[in-house]
Design a protein around this motif. Sequence first.
Motif, short mmCIF file in Angstrom:
data_model
loop_
_atom_site.label_atom_id
_atom_site.label_comp_id
_atom_site.label_asym_id
_atom_site.label_seq_id
_atom_site.Cartn_x
_atom_site.Cartn_y
_atom_site.Cartn_z
N LEU A 199 7.06 -1.63 2.68
CA LEU A 199 6.27 -2.72 3.24
C LEU A 199 4.79 -2.38 3.23
N GLY A 200 3.98 -3.33 2.78
CA GLY A 200 2.54 -3.19 2.87
C GLY A 200 2.02 -3.67 4.21
N LEU A 201 0.97 -3.01 4.72
CA LEU A 201 0.34 -3.38 5.98
C LEU A 201 -1.16 -3.55 5.72
N ARG A 202 -1.75 -4.62 6.26
CA ARG A 202 -3.17 -4.87 6.04
C ARG A 202 -3.81 -5.38 7.33
N LEU A 203 -5.08 -5.05 7.51
CA LEU A 203 -5.83 -5.52 8.68
C LEU A 203 -7.27 -5.80 8.25
N TRP A 204 -7.81 -6.91 8.76
CA TRP A 204 -9.18 -7.31 8.50
C TRP A 204 -9.94 -7.44 9.82
N VAL A 205 -11.21 -7.10 9.82
CA VAL A 205 -12.10 -7.35 10.95
C VAL A 205 -13.23 -8.25 10.47
N ASN A 206 -13.35 -9.41 11.06
CA ASN A 206 -14.37 -10.39 10.66
C ASN A 206 -14.33 -10.65 9.15
N GLY A 207 -13.09 -10.72 8.62
CA GLY A 207 -12.89 -11.03 7.21
C GLY A 207 -12.99 -9.85 6.26
N GLU A 208 -13.36 -8.67 6.75
CA GLU A 208 -13.49 -7.48 5.90
C GLU A 208 -12.23 -6.63 6.00
N LEU A 209 -11.62 -6.35 4.85
CA LEU A 209 -10.40 -5.54 4.82
C LEU A 209 -10.71 -4.12 5.29
N LYS A 210 -10.01 -3.69 6.33
CA LYS A 210 -10.21 -2.35 6.88
C LYS A 210 -9.02 -1.43 6.61
N GLN A 211 -7.80 -1.96 6.72
CA GLN A 211 -6.61 -1.16 6.49
C GLN A 211 -5.77 -1.82 5.39
N ASP A 212 -5.34 -1.02 4.45
CA ASP A 212 -4.49 -1.49 3.35
C ASP A 212 -3.52 -0.37 3.04
N GLY A 213 -2.45 -0.30 3.83
CA GLY A 213 -1.53 0.82 3.73
C GLY A 213 -0.12 0.39 3.35
N HIS A 214 0.78 1.34 3.38
CA HIS A 214 2.16 1.10 2.95
C HIS A 214 3.08 2.03 3.75
N THR A 215 4.22 1.50 4.17
CA THR A 215 5.13 2.31 4.99
C THR A 215 5.71 3.50 4.23
N SER A 216 5.59 3.52 2.91
CA SER A 216 6.03 4.70 2.16
C SER A 216 5.18 5.93 2.48
N ASP A 217 4.01 5.72 3.11
CA ASP A 217 3.13 6.83 3.49
C ASP A 217 3.47 7.39 4.86
N GLN A 218 4.52 6.86 5.51
CA GLN A 218 4.88 7.38 6.83
C GLN A 218 5.37 8.83 6.72
N ILE A 219 4.93 9.64 7.64
CA ILE A 219 5.38 11.03 7.70
C ILE A 219 6.84 11.08 8.15
N PHE A 220 7.16 10.29 9.15
CA PHE A 220 8.53 10.19 9.66
C PHE A 220 8.98 8.74 9.46
N PRO A 221 9.89 8.48 8.53
CA PRO A 221 10.31 7.11 8.25
C PRO A 221 11.09 6.49 9.40
N VAL A 222 11.31 5.19 9.29
CA VAL A 222 11.90 4.41 10.37
C VAL A 222 13.20 5.03 10.88
N ALA A 223 14.12 5.34 10.00
CA ALA A 223 15.41 5.87 10.43
C ALA A 223 15.24 7.17 11.20
N GLU A 224 14.38 8.04 10.71
CA GLU A 224 14.17 9.32 11.39
C GLU A 224 13.52 9.11 12.76
N VAL A 225 12.60 8.15 12.85
CA VAL A 225 11.95 7.86 14.13
C VAL A 225 12.98 7.43 15.17
N VAL A 226 13.85 6.49 14.81
CA VAL A 226 14.85 6.00 15.77
C VAL A 226 15.79 7.12 16.17
N ARG A 227 16.23 7.88 15.20
CA ARG A 227 17.14 9.00 15.49
C ARG A 227 16.47 10.02 16.40
N TYR A 228 15.22 10.36 16.10
CA TYR A 228 14.51 11.36 16.89
C TYR A 228 14.29 10.90 18.32
#
Length: 283
Positions: A199-228
């Motif tokens: 999944l891609g994640l994006r955030l803008w402030v006053n129309g300017e793109l500030k964050q353009d990330g992807h959940t593949s960059d997570q250090i601990f993925p979703v399943a591991e987070v819930v388990r932990y």
Amino acid sequence: MKLLRVGPPGAERPALLDQDGTLRDLSALVDDIDGSLLADASALDRIRAAAGVLPALDATGLRVGPPVARIGKVVCIGLNYHGHAAETGQTAPAEPVVFLKAADTVVGPDDTVLVPRGSVKTDWEVELAIVIGRTARYLETDEQALAHVAGYAVAHDVSEREFQIERGGTWDKGKNCETFNPLGPWLVTADEVPDPQALGLRLWVNGELKQDGHTSDQIFPVAEVVRYVSRFMTLYPGDVINTGTPAGVAMGQPDPKPYLRPGDVVELEVDGLGRQRQELKSA
């Protein structure tokens, strides 16, 4: 399914956004969208079966509230993206960094966000939120963890960095100011998100793109987070886990850092989970 709650704060009604983009009223089938509903597979099946014949709602001017009512707790994972850890000059943690946000920080996706009194370092963080659907205790495998997920939503983990980092103690002071967790617009059920690490994640402030990330960059993925997390606290249906933010926050930018001010507009989205928009005002 895309489940949501619409109406004035404290008086939201349950709704569904169907495949054609029509808003449907769920009031005749369920009282609300909360942990008891998410844990009831038969009730969710009834909603799916009735989706096409439920009465339509006019969405014009209709406020969208948080997609889950009566949230028990909001668990947050800090420093969970390689890019975000790098931009803040920190090494990737060996285990998930866990902290809590009070459930009363949760507001609707387009509700006003309040800059705290005395704040000079209010920051933005787009995040993927997990919504729990089954009671989770001491989960052992990633498969078990994902089986306990009801769905996903967009979260904005608003943070005040001076309160969080420079005022001593834990992070709580910078994370629990009122309105600091817009959630929604929808709870998208897990069957519609086959891979939460795609999944891609994006955030803008006053129309300017500030964050353009992807959940593949997570250090601990979703399943591991819930388990932990399930090793340290019991997760109940309707609990929320914010899974961390990608690079691009104000704290990670060169001085003078562009922290949020009253009058700013923040917009954010996660692929397939909808979009938020908040205007900032003084508390």
